[in-house]
Design a protein around this motif. Structure first.
Motif: not given
Length: 396
Positions: A163-190
């Protein structure tokens, strides 16, 4: 920006002269960052290393000082000081000897949130940038995967339209600030399988989004105070306005981000390399062996002179490239050169300096031992040396 020059003479240590194009504002910025490092980072960094995290109040303090917005527009609280300012900032943070602190802060300022300024809509900028610049929101960049590091076109994390949404599935590795951060700029295949670089998009992902999961907090060789994670996305649903920069236009944005990241790594190498030499000069001028100081040995003096010359060279290339970037010139070849050569020089410098510290340099808790561990990742992260040499060769 609250930059003030102190009337007190600052301790210089081992310093290289600034290029003639470094302005008075940048000199004052350098002094301000150095005071912050000496006051806040050096006394507390060891505790952060043991805890594996940086207190959120550090981001808030940096925000109050106006130091988190140099890549961002004034309309949202930034200062728009440009790439030279970021290089000064990164170099002075690196002189703290805590590479994990430098990494976490600059991932926030220069390697993730800067995507919003470069390709975000006015609505996205207004929603996210004020809190990012204030240090209330901490950002990370989610590109690397277990099977796609330097090869960004190989990303497998998938975003499917519903519909108007995106549904994301997958994994990322070695991401800095991901444990205690608030916002991820995420790359995904569309786009479909086999679309390579043409089928990648960026998304803005708050870490409290349902389906977002920190799969593991990773235990690293160095950068211990910088939190690093494996992320998992299970039917994570995002609204259409979470897309950043347009559908299937993410690869170019990621490459522009990498260009700036490689420039920043040059700043890290310059700052850490100079500080390693400073610490070693202090040590060899007081440590005695065979009736004289180690500095009195010709081999010691010449070794340090050689290492100092190499630090000066990578620093000069980094500053010159930053100035060219600010002037609007293309710098992709030069940033690849910086990334291919700078970490190799830093590796030689910190291990050469550790050798001159003898057994003391091998002990945990000494700055040179920590710097030797922290420096290793720079030959891998942001594009491995071997990949960067190919990037240079393509542009020759």
């Amino acid at each position: 920006m609250n930059i003030t020059r102190s009337s007190d003479q600052m301790e210089a240590g081992f310093r290289l002269n600034d290029p003639v194009f470094v302005t008075e504002d940048l000199v004052m910025l350098r002094e301000q960052v150095r005071r912050f490092v000496e006051r806040e980072v050096v006394p507390n960094g060891e505790a952060w290393e043991r805890e594996g995290r940086i207190p959120r109040e550090m981001y808030l303090k940096l925000g109050e000082m106006g130091l988190l917005g140099m890549q961002h527009e004034e309309a949202y609280g930034g200062t728009e000081m440009g790439s030279l300012a970021s290089v000064v900032f990164g170099e002075e943070l690196s002189r703290s000897t805590f590479g994990g602190f430098t990494a976490s802060v600059t991932v926030h300022t220069d390697m993730s949130a800067s995507h919003i300024t470069r390709v975000g809509t006015p609505e996205q900028k207004a929603r996210f940038l004020p809190d990012i610049i204030a240090g209330k929101t901490v950002c990370s960049i989610g590109v690397t995967e277990a099977g796609a590091g330097s090869d960004v076109a190989g990303l497998a994390t998938r975003a499917t339209r519903d519909g108007d949404d995106w549904v994301i599935n997958g994994t990322k590795m070695f991401i800095t600030n991901a444990v205690y951060g608030n916002l991820v700029i995420l790359g995904a295949r569309t786009d479909g399988p086999g679309s390579g670089a043409r089928g990648i998009s960026l998304f803005l992902v708050p870490t409290d989004t349902p389906g977002f999961k920190v799969a593991a907090k990773l235990d690293k060789h160095g950068w211990l105070c910088s939190d690093t994670a494996e992320l998992a996305f299970e039917d994570m649903r995002l609204p259409a306005d979470a897309m950043l920069g347009g559908e299937n236009r993410g690869f170019h944005a990621i490459m522009k981000g990498f260009e700036h990241e490689r420039l920043m790594i040059g700043a890290f190498c310059a700052g850490e390399g100079a500080k390693a030499i400073e610490l070693t000069l202090d040590y060899v001028r007081t440590r005695r062996a065979f009736g004289k100081t180690i500095w009195d040995q010709q081999a010691t003096r010449q070794r340090l002179a050689d290492l100092a010359s190499k630090v000066a060279m990578i620093r000069a290339l980094t500053y010159q490239t930053a100035a060219a970037k600010d002037a609007g010139q293309p710098v992709s070849r030069e940033t690849a050169m910086i990334k291919s050569v700078g970490p190799e020089i830093l590796h030689e410098v910190v291990h050469g300096c550790l050798q001159l510290h003898g057994g003391t340099g091998y002990m945990r808790g000494t700055p040179i031992e920590r710097m030797a561990r922290d420096a290793r990742i720079l030959r891998i992260g942001g594009g491995a040396t071997e990949v960067m040499l190919e990037e240079v060769a393509k542009r020759m």
